[in-house]
Scaffold this active site. Structure first.
Site, short mmCIF file in Angstrom:
data_model
loop_
_atom_site.label_atom_id
_atom_site.label_comp_id
_atom_site.label_asym_id
_atom_site.label_seq_id
_atom_site.Cartn_x
_atom_site.Cartn_y
_atom_site.Cartn_z
N GLU A 71 0.86 -1.18 0.00
CA GLU A 71 0.00 0.00 0.00
C GLU A 71 0.89 1.22 0.00
O GLU A 71 1.97 1.22 0.62
CB GLU A 71 -0.91 0.01 1.23
CG GLU A 71 -1.77 1.28 1.30
CD GLU A 71 -2.92 1.18 2.29
OE1 GLU A 71 -2.84 0.36 3.22
OE2 GLU A 71 -3.89 1.95 2.12
N CYS A 91 -6.67 0.77 2.80
CA CYS A 91 -7.68 1.84 2.79
C CYS A 91 -7.54 2.77 1.59
O CYS A 91 -8.48 3.50 1.25
CB CYS A 91 -7.57 2.66 4.07
SG CYS A 91 -8.07 1.76 5.53
N ASN A 104 -12.09 -3.31 0.40
CA ASN A 104 -11.00 -3.55 1.36
C ASN A 104 -11.63 -3.87 2.71
O ASN A 104 -12.22 -4.92 2.88
CB ASN A 104 -10.06 -2.35 1.43
CG ASN A 104 -8.99 -2.53 2.50
OD1 ASN A 104 -8.40 -3.59 2.62
ND2 ASN A 104 -8.77 -1.52 3.32
N GLU A 105 -11.53 -2.94 3.66
CA GLU A 105 -12.15 -3.22 4.96
C GLU A 105 -13.56 -2.65 4.97
O GLU A 105 -13.86 -1.70 5.69
CB GLU A 105 -11.31 -2.59 6.07
CG GLU A 105 -10.04 -3.38 6.35
CD GLU A 105 -9.23 -2.81 7.50
OE1 GLU A 105 -9.48 -1.67 7.92
OE2 GLU A 105 -8.33 -3.52 7.98
O1 AHR Z 1 -2.19 -1.51 6.72
C1 AHR Z 1 -2.65 -0.26 7.08
C2 AHR Z 1 -4.16 -0.15 7.03
O2 AHR Z 1 -4.73 -1.00 7.97
C3 AHR Z 1 -4.80 -0.56 5.74
O3 AHR Z 1 -4.81 0.44 4.82
C4 AHR Z 1 -6.19 -0.91 6.15
O4 AHR Z 1 -6.78 -1.87 5.31
C5 AHR Z 1 -6.04 -1.36 7.57
O5 AHR Z 1 -6.94 -0.74 8.40
#
Ligand code: AHR
Length: 659
Positions: free
Chosen positions: A47, A245, A376-377
Site C-alpha cells: 500500500e 484503505c 477492502n475493509e
Molecule cells: O495496513 C494499514 C491499514 O490497515 C490498511 O490500509 C487498512 O486496510 C487497515 O486498516
C-alpha cells in the site's frame, strides 16, 4: 476464541520461566497429508502508506515534479538575485489538460546560478550515491532558443556533487521531452536538486524528473532496486495491491481508480494520498499519489518476482472510518465495469480495448490474472448488497476469476460475524480477514483455524501484524516480541492450509522520515534499507512453504501453545524434504525429540535455520540490519530422531531430506 493453552501462553510470554524438560516427543507423519499448500500461500501486501510508493519504491527523486500539489510550489524554493515578480509563474491549462493542468513558466535573464534558480527538497531529502548515474528529464516548451537548463545535485550546504546542462533542442512552441544523464561524485543522504537558468528568454517546464540509474532491472522511470530486491528475495506467492484503505479513499472522489494509473506517466492525474493527514500526529501534507507506480507497474512487478497479482478494487464505498460515502446501487455499474475491464487489461487479447492499452505499454502477453479483491475493509449490509452485484457480473463474464471478499476490520465482533456468516452463505470464494492485535493475541490464536469448516469458503489472512504497544500507535516496534508471536501464529496458518490459502503481513514499507503507521515490514531511508525480524519470519515461511501439510502432534494433540511451543510441518514433494517449523515462545530452552511415524525415514543430515534472541525488545536497524535474521547450521540426525534443544525465544526451521 482462546484455546485452552491461551492463558498459559500469555502468562509465559516474556514473564515466566519454563524449566527445560526432556522425553517429550513431537511426532510427524509425512505419509499423513492434511492439505496441499497453495503455491501462492505466503505473499506481500503493498500500500502507498508511510511513503511506500511516492518517496519509496517509486524511484522518482523530485517531489511535486509537475506542480500539482495543493500548493503548486510545495517542495520547491525559488531564489536568485535577478528574480523578479512574474519570473516564475504557475500556469493552469485546465481546459486543455485536466490530468496535468499546471506548469511553470520561467522568464530568464541569467548568466549564473545566483541569478535564478529553483531547488527541490526531494522526499525528505534526496539520496545521492557516489559514482551512480542520474537521469534528469523535463517536458519543456519554448518559441525561441535562448535558455539552458543547469541541473545539479548538492549537499545540504549547497555544495555541488553532480551536474549537467540540458540545452533544449526544440523551439517550435510545442511541448517536448528531453533527458540527460550525469554522474554524482559523492554520497549524500539528504541532498537537494537545483535547476538554474542561463540565458535570456521564456521557457515553460513540466514534470521535472530525476531518477537514479540503479532502478530495478535498470528500467527508466522505474522502481527502487534495493526495495524490490528485498521482496524478490522472499519469493512471495502474490502481491496484494494497491492496499488497504487507499483503495477506498477518504471520500469516493479520492478512491483508487486503476484506469487513471495506466498509460503515459504524464497523463496520470495525481491525487492526494489519503494518509497525508489521517494521523494528526504524523501529518504529511506533502503526501500525494503520482501513480508513477500504477497498475501496469504492479502487474509487471508481480511478474518480475514470480508473484501472482492480487488487485483489490473499490466496491462503491469510501472508507467507513472516514466519510463512509456510498454509491447508490443503481449507479454502481461503472465500478463493476472497472472490475471487468481490469480482467481485460490483465488478460485480454491485444485487440481488445484494454488489452491494447497493456500491449501499448510494452506487455502484449497477458499477465495471467487469477483473482481480485472486491472492497477492502468494508462491512455491513451495504457491503453485502454491493458485493452481490459485483459477484454476479464477474462470475457471469469471468467465472474463473476468484473473488476475495472483505470480512471488515476485525477478526471478531458483530461486523465480522455478520459478514462471515453471510459470505459463507453466499459461497464466497475467499474471505479476507485482518488482524492488527497484541503479540499475545497471536500466541493465543494459533489454533484459530483448527475449527474452521474445511469445505466452505477459504480464508485470506490479508493484513496482519502484531502491534507491541497498541493498534497503530506510534510506539509500536518491529521487535522480536512481535515477530516471534507472528511466527507462532503462522504455524496455525500453515497447519490449516486447507482453509487459509493466502496470508500477508501489513503494511510492507515505511520511510523512516515519513511514516504514518507502525509496525512495518521493511524500513528505508534515502539510501539504505533493512528488513525487520518480521520480514525474516515472513521470508522463512515463504522460502520453506513446501507442497503438502503433514500431520504433526505432541501427546496426540496439535502443537499450538502448550509449554509455549508452536509447530507445523510440511513436506516438499519436489525435493523430497520434510520441513518442520517450531517456535519456542518461552524464556527457557526446551528439549524435544522429533520422530517420524509412517513409512518415511529422515536422512542423517539436515539443516536448522534459526532466529533467536533472548531479548524480546531486540530489533534490527540500519546499522545492524541483520541482528535478528536466520542463521543456518547443520543438523545431525541419529536413528530417525532429532534431539532438539530449543533456544529460548527461538523460531526454528528444520529441513531434512526424506528417504
Ligand atoms: O495496513 C494499514 C491499514 O490497515 C490498511 O490500509 C487498512 O486496510 C487497515 O486498516
Amino acid at each position: 476464541m482462546l484455546n485452552k493453552y491461551a492463558m498459559a501462553a500469555i502468562a509465559m510470554f516474556g514473564f515466566l520461566n519454563v524449566t527445560a524438560q526432556s522425553n517429550k516427543t513431537i511426532v510427524i507423519n509425512p505419509d499423513k497429508i492434511i492439505a496441499q499448500v497453495n503455491p501462492a500461500m505466503w505473499g506481500v501486501f503493498f500500500e502507498d502508506i508511510n511513503m511506500g510508493a511516492d518517496g519509496g519504491i517509486y524511484a522518482e527523486l523530485i517531489k511535486n515534479r509537475s506542480f500539482e500539489f495543493y500548493k503548486p510550489l510545495m517542495g520547491w524554493t525559488k531564489k536568485g538575485t535577478k528574480l523578479k515578480e512574474g519570473d516564475l509563474l504557475i500556469l493552469n491549462r485546465q481546459e486543455k489538460d485536466s490530468n496535468n493542468p499546471r506548469f511553470l513558466r520561467v522568464s530568464s535573464r541569467g548568466s549564473s546560478k545566483v541569478d535564478l534558480c529553483i531547488t527541490n527538497e526531494g522526499f525528505r531529502g534526496i539520496g545521492i550515491k557516489k559514482g551512480l548515474s542520474y537521469d534528469f528529464s523535463v517536458f519543456y516548451r519554448q518559441s525561441s532558443s535562448g535558455v539552458k537548463l543547469h541541473a545539479e545535485l548538492t549537499d545540504s550546504t549547497g555544495k555541488v556533487v553532480g551536474s549537467t546542462v540540458l540545452v533544449p533542442d526544440k523551439a517550435d512552441g510545442n511541448w517536448s521531452r528531453q533527458s540527460v544523464t550525469f554522474i554524482a561524485n559523492e554520497t549524500i543522504e539528504k541532498g537537494r536538486f537545483n535547476l538554474w537558468f542561463e540565458g535570456t528568454g521564456q521557457i515553460d517546464l513540466d514534470i521535472i524528473s530525476l531518477f537514479p540509474g540503479d532502478t530495478w532491472k535498470k528500467r527508466k522511470g522505474g522502481l527502487r532496486g534495493d526495495m524490490v530486491q528485498l521482496l524478490a528475495d522472499m519469493k512471495p506467492g502474490f502481491i496484494r495491491f494497491p492496499g488497504g484503505c487507499i483503495v477506498e479513499g477518504h471520500e469516493l472522489s479520492t478512491r483508487y481508480q486503476w484506469k487513471k494509473t495506466v498509460g503515459p506517466v504524464e497523463n496520470r492525474k495525481l491525487i492526494v494520498n489519503r494518509w497525508n493527514t489521517e494521523f494528526a500526529h504524523r501529518a504529511a501534507p506533502d503526501y500525494y499519489q503520482t501513480f508513477g507506480l500504477g497498475f501496469y507497474e504492479y502487474f509487471q512487478l508481480s511478474e518480475d518476482i514470480g508473484a501472482e497479482p492480487l488487485p483489490i478494487l473499490n466496491c462503491g464505498m469510501a472508507c467507513q472510518f472516514n466519510t463512509a460515502e456510498l454509491v447508490p446501487l443503481d449507479e454502481l455499474e461503472p465500478y463493476i465495469q472497472d472490475a471487468l475491464d481490469l480482467v481485460e487489461f490483465a488478460n485480454g487479447d491485444v485487440t481488445s480495448r484494454w488489452g491494447k492499452v497493456r500491449a501499448e505499454m510494452g506487455h502484449p502477453a497477458p499477465f495471467n490474472l487469477k483473482m481480485m479483491g472486491i472492497g477492502n475493509e468494508n462491512w455491513g449490509p451495504q457491503y453485502l448488497e454491493r458485493l452481490a452485484l459485483f459477484t454476479k457480473a464477474m462470475k457471469e463474464r469471468y467465472p474463473q476469476i476468484k473473488l476475495i471478499n472483505s470480512s471488515g476490520t476485525d477478526p471478531v465482533g458483530e461486523r465480522f460475524d455478520l459478514l462471515n456468516t453471510s459470505l459463507r452463505k453466499m459461497k464466497a470464494d475467499v474471505i479476507d480477514e485482518h488482524y492488527y492485535r497484541a503479540p499475545e493475541w497471536f500466541l493465543s490464536n494459533a489454533a484459530r483455524y483448527d475449527s474452521y469448516d474445511r469445505t466452505g469458503s477459504k480464508v485470506f489472512a490479508g493484513e496482519y501484524a502484531a502491534h507491541s504497544a497498541g493498534v497503530a500507535v506510534v510506539t509500536n516496534k518491529n521487535n522480536w516480541r512481535s515477530a516471534i508471536a507472528e511466527a507462532a501464529f503462522m504455524t496455525g496458518l500453515e497447519r490449516n492450509a486447507a482453509v487459509v490459502q493466502m496470508a500477508s503481513y501489513a503494511p510492507l514499507f515505511a520511510n523512516v522520515d515519513a511514516w504514518q503507521w507502525a509496525p512495518d515490514m521493511i524500513w528505508v531511508d534515502n539510501l539504505k534499507i533493512y528488513g525487520t525480524p518480521n520480514y525474516y519470519v515472513q521470508k522463512l515461511y515463504s522460502l520453506n512453504k513446501g507442497t503438502d501439510v503433514v500431520d504433526i502432534h505432541e501427546d496426540n494433540k496439535v502443537i499450538a501453545g502448550k509449554d509455549s511451543i508452536y509447530a507445523s510441518a510440511v513436506t516438499d514433494k519436489t525435493t523430497n524434504e520434510l520441513i518442520i517449523k517450531v517456535v519456542n515462545a518461552s524464556s527457557s530452552a526446551q528439549v524435544r525429540d522429533i520422530s517420524l511415524a509412517g513409512s518415511k525415514k529422515m536422512a542423517a543430515k539436515g539443516k536448522l535455520v534459526q532466529m533467536q534472541n533472548s531479548d524480546l525488545e531486540a530489533a534490527n536497524s540500519f546499522d545492524n540490519a541483520i541482528k535478528l535474521s536466520p542463521k543456518e547450521q547443520v543438523l545431525k540426525i541419529k536413528n530417525n530422531r532429532i534431539s532438539m534443544d530449543m533456544q529460548p525465544y527461538s523460531f526454528n526451521v528444520i529441513r531434512v531430506p526424506l528417504k
